[in-house]
Every structure is written in structure tokens, then in C-alpha cells.
Motif scaffolding. Structure first.
Motif, PDB file in Angstrom:
ATOM      1  N   THR A  68      -4.035  -0.955 -12.443  1.00 50.13           N
ATOM      2  CA  THR A  68      -3.617  -0.374 -13.722  1.00 50.13           C
ATOM      3  C   THR A  68      -2.189  -0.781 -14.075  1.00 50.13           C
ATOM      4  O   THR A  68      -1.883  -1.040 -15.243  1.00 50.13           O
ATOM      5  N   ALA A 128      -2.280  -4.397 -15.149  1.00 45.06           N
ATOM      6  CA  ALA A 128      -2.887  -4.497 -16.479  1.00 45.06           C
ATOM      7  C   ALA A 128      -1.878  -4.130 -17.561  1.00 45.06           C
ATOM      8  O   ALA A 128      -1.839  -4.763 -18.623  1.00 45.06           O
ATOM      9  N   ARG A 129      -1.049  -3.129 -17.289  1.00 46.82           N
ATOM     10  CA  ARG A 129      -0.024  -2.746 -18.268  1.00 46.82           C
ATOM     11  C   ARG A 129       0.995  -3.865 -18.444  1.00 46.82           C
ATOM     12  O   ARG A 129       1.450  -4.143 -19.555  1.00 46.82           O
ATOM     13  N   GLN A 130       1.363  -4.517 -17.345  1.00 47.61           N
ATOM     14  CA  GLN A 130       2.334  -5.611 -17.422  1.00 47.61           C
ATOM     15  C   GLN A 130       1.791  -6.783 -18.237  1.00 47.61           C
ATOM     16  O   GLN A 130       2.521  -7.420 -19.006  1.00 47.61           O
ATOM     17  N   LEU A 131       0.490  -7.073 -18.072  1.00 51.90           N
ATOM     18  CA  LEU A 131      -0.116  -8.231 -18.732  1.00 51.90           C
ATOM     19  C   LEU A 131      -0.750  -7.889 -20.074  1.00 51.90           C
ATOM     20  O   LEU A 131      -1.265  -8.785 -20.760  1.00 51.90           O
ATOM     21  N   CYS A 132      -0.724  -6.587 -20.417  1.00 55.21           N
ATOM     22  CA  CYS A 132      -1.337  -6.127 -21.673  1.00 55.21           C
ATOM     23  C   CYS A 132      -2.814  -6.515 -21.741  1.00 55.21           C
ATOM     24  O   CYS A 132      -3.308  -7.035 -22.759  1.00 55.21           O
ATOM     25  N   ILE A 133      -3.502  -6.308 -20.632  1.00 50.54           N
ATOM     26  CA  ILE A 133      -4.934  -6.593 -20.540  1.00 50.54           C
ATOM     27  C   ILE A 133      -5.637  -5.317 -20.083  1.00 50.54           C
ATOM     28  O   ILE A 133      -5.111  -4.574 -19.254  1.00 50.54           O
ATOM     29  N   ALA A 134      -6.819  -5.084 -20.580  1.00 44.69           N
ATOM     30  CA  ALA A 134      -7.581  -3.909 -20.168  1.00 44.69           C
ATOM     31  C   ALA A 134      -7.889  -4.001 -18.676  1.00 44.69           C
ATOM     32  O   ALA A 134      -8.244  -5.081 -18.180  1.00 44.69           O
TER      33      ALA A 134
END
Length: 278
Positions: free
Chosen positions: A227, A230-236
Motif C-alpha cells: 500500500t 502504491a501511494r508512492q507510484l500513484c498506482i492502485a
């Protein structure tokens, strides 16, 4: 009285004799003891004298504020207390309190009983702070002589009785730091993703489990949550998980077993420059 005399060795334990049949030497030490005993207070009389409850007496005993004259049996109901010693304690506490009329403008000042509850400590601890002169200002209404009418600043008491800081993160702090839910945090700790130690809460004082700071620091340096990545890469997160799976990199801890997918940072670093098919 008979139990007291037996305890100090003035008379022998003679169950075959009634009280009025016991004889003991009338020397100076015995007379001094009897004089003190005659001026002793029972447990109930001590409670009334100080204006406190039985529970408070037990706490006062545990903290050494008062001491029994005799302990005929382990039951506190049989204890007696020297009147002079009890009066000395009462005067010592009241002498630290300045006379002050109650004022609606000073609502922060509360009696010692309420202060002990707010600070999650015993009444005896508050009294010890007063006796030690550690409270800047202690008050009592004019004409009042009981201990429970003494007033203090609860914030000051709370700061003084607060114990050492916790040696690690509580579960709620851990969840905020990692950005995980309560359910995930519970599973993390239950499955040993992070080690815990028992520590006493500095305010509430009960034993709780915390994650040592060094263990948490080591975890953050070595691992990263799906999670968080995912926040760092802006991916779900679900889309990112599928992409990482196609690179044959497996999580160290899994969503099913541990509540969240957690990868080794070194494995994720190896993906730099590699095109991932999402």
C-alpha cells in the motif's frame, strides 16, 4: 490487647488461661507500651480521623505514609494506629496547604481525590507529592480540617506522577505510521511481523504491548508495504500487486497470512529500469 501483648513477648500464648488470668511484669517498657496502646486508634477511628476510606488506609500503608502500631493478624481490620502519628501526618499535610476561598474563576483547582482519579494515581501518591513539597501551590478552604478537602492543580499532579515514556510504538501509533487499518495492525502483531514487548503505560499504568523503536526502524529499512509503494507510484494496490507478480517477486509477508503484502526493499530496488506490464 491480648494479641498485642503476646506479639511483643510481654506474655506467653496461653490458650488455657482467660484474659483476666494472664500476668505480666509491670516494668517501664510494659507501662510505656500500654500507654501507647491506650492512645491508639482502630481502623475505623483512623478513617474518621483523617476523613478517608479503608481503601485509602491500605494505600497509605503501602506507601509508608502511616504505619500500624501493631498487626495482631494479617487482616487490616485488626490493625491499630498511634493517634500521635496519625495527627502528625494530618498536620504535616494541612500545613502545606494555604487557606483559600473557593472561586468559580479557578475551576481548574480540584480536591485531591478528584486529582488522583484524573492523574490515574493513588491518593497516597498525591499526598506524598504534597509532603515532599513538589506541588507549587496547595490550597484548602478555611475551617476545613479533613485531608480530602485539600485542593491541587490536576495538571501539575498528572505531570509529576507520569512515568517514563514508552520504549516503543503502541498498536494505534504503529497503524498511523504504516497507514494500515486496525484489522491489519492486529494481524501484523498476532503473526509476528513485528516483535512486541510488554511496557507499562506512563499515564494509564496498565501493561500494554509495544513495538520497540529499534525493531520498527529495522523493519522500515528492510521492508515496504504494498500500500505504501502504491501511494508512492500513484498506482492502485491491486494493479501494482499483479504487475509485481509478473516479475516473479513474492512478498515476504502476505495479505492472507499477515494482513498486508510486504516486500523486501532490496527486491523492489531490482525492478528499477525494468518495464513492468500492468
Amino acid at each position: 490487647m491480648r494479641k498485642m501483648l503476646v506479639e511483643i513477648g510481654v506474655v506467653d500464648e496461653r490458650p488455657d488461661l482467660r484474659d483476666h488470668e494472664l500476668l505480666f511484669p509491670a516494668d517501664e517498657s510494659t507501662e510505656a507500651f500500654l500507654a501507647k496502646a491506650a492512645n491508639c486508634l482502630s481502623l475505623k477511628a483512623t478513617q474518621a480521623y483523617l476523613g478517608i476510606t479503608r481503601t485509602h488506609v491500605v494505600s497509605f500503608l503501602a506507601h509508608g505514609l502511616i504505619r500500624p502500631f501493631q498487626r495482631p493478624t494479617p487482616d487490616i481490620s485488626s490493625f491499630s494506629f498511634e493517634r500521635g502519628h496519625i495527627e502528625e501526618l494530618r498536620q504535616a499535610i494541612l500545613s502545606k496547604a494555604n487557606y483559600c476561598e473557593r472561586s468559580n474563576q479557578e475551576s481548574s483547582w480540584i480536591d485531591v481525590m478528584q486529582a488522583s482519579r484524573r492523574a490515574n494515581c493513588s491518593l497516597a501518591e498525591v499526598m506524598q507529592l504534597i509532603l515532599d513539597g513538589r506541588l507549587l501551590d496547595v490550597r484548602r478552604p478555611p475551617g476545613e480540617g479533613g485531608l480530602l478537602v485539600v485542593e491541587v492543580d490536576p495538571v501539575e499532579v498528572k505531570n509529576l506522577v507520569r512515568r517514563d515514556a514508552l520504549p516503543g510504538l503502541t498498536k494505534s501509533c504503529l497503524e498511523r505510521r504504516l497507514g494500515i487499518s486496525d484489522k491489519t495492525g492486529t494481524k501484523f502483531l498476532a503473526t509476528g511481523v513485528l516483535p512486541t514487548v510488554d511496557a507499562r503505560h506512563p499515564v494509564k499504568r496498565q501493561l500494554i504491548k509495544v513495538v520497540p523503536y529499534d525493531a520498527f526502524g529495522a523493519f522500515e529499512r528492510e521492508y515496504i508495504l504494498l500500500t505504501a509503494l502504491a501511494r508512492q507510484l500513484c498506482i492502485a494496490p491491486r494493479k501494482l500487486r499483479l504487475g509485481i507478480q509478473r516479475t516473479n517477486i513474492a512478498p515476504k509477508f502476505t495479505l492472507k497470512e499477515n494482513g498486508s503484502d510486504v516486500y523486501k526493499r532490496s527486491d523492489i530496488e531490482r525492478l528499477r529500469g525494468i518495464e513492468i506490464n500492468f
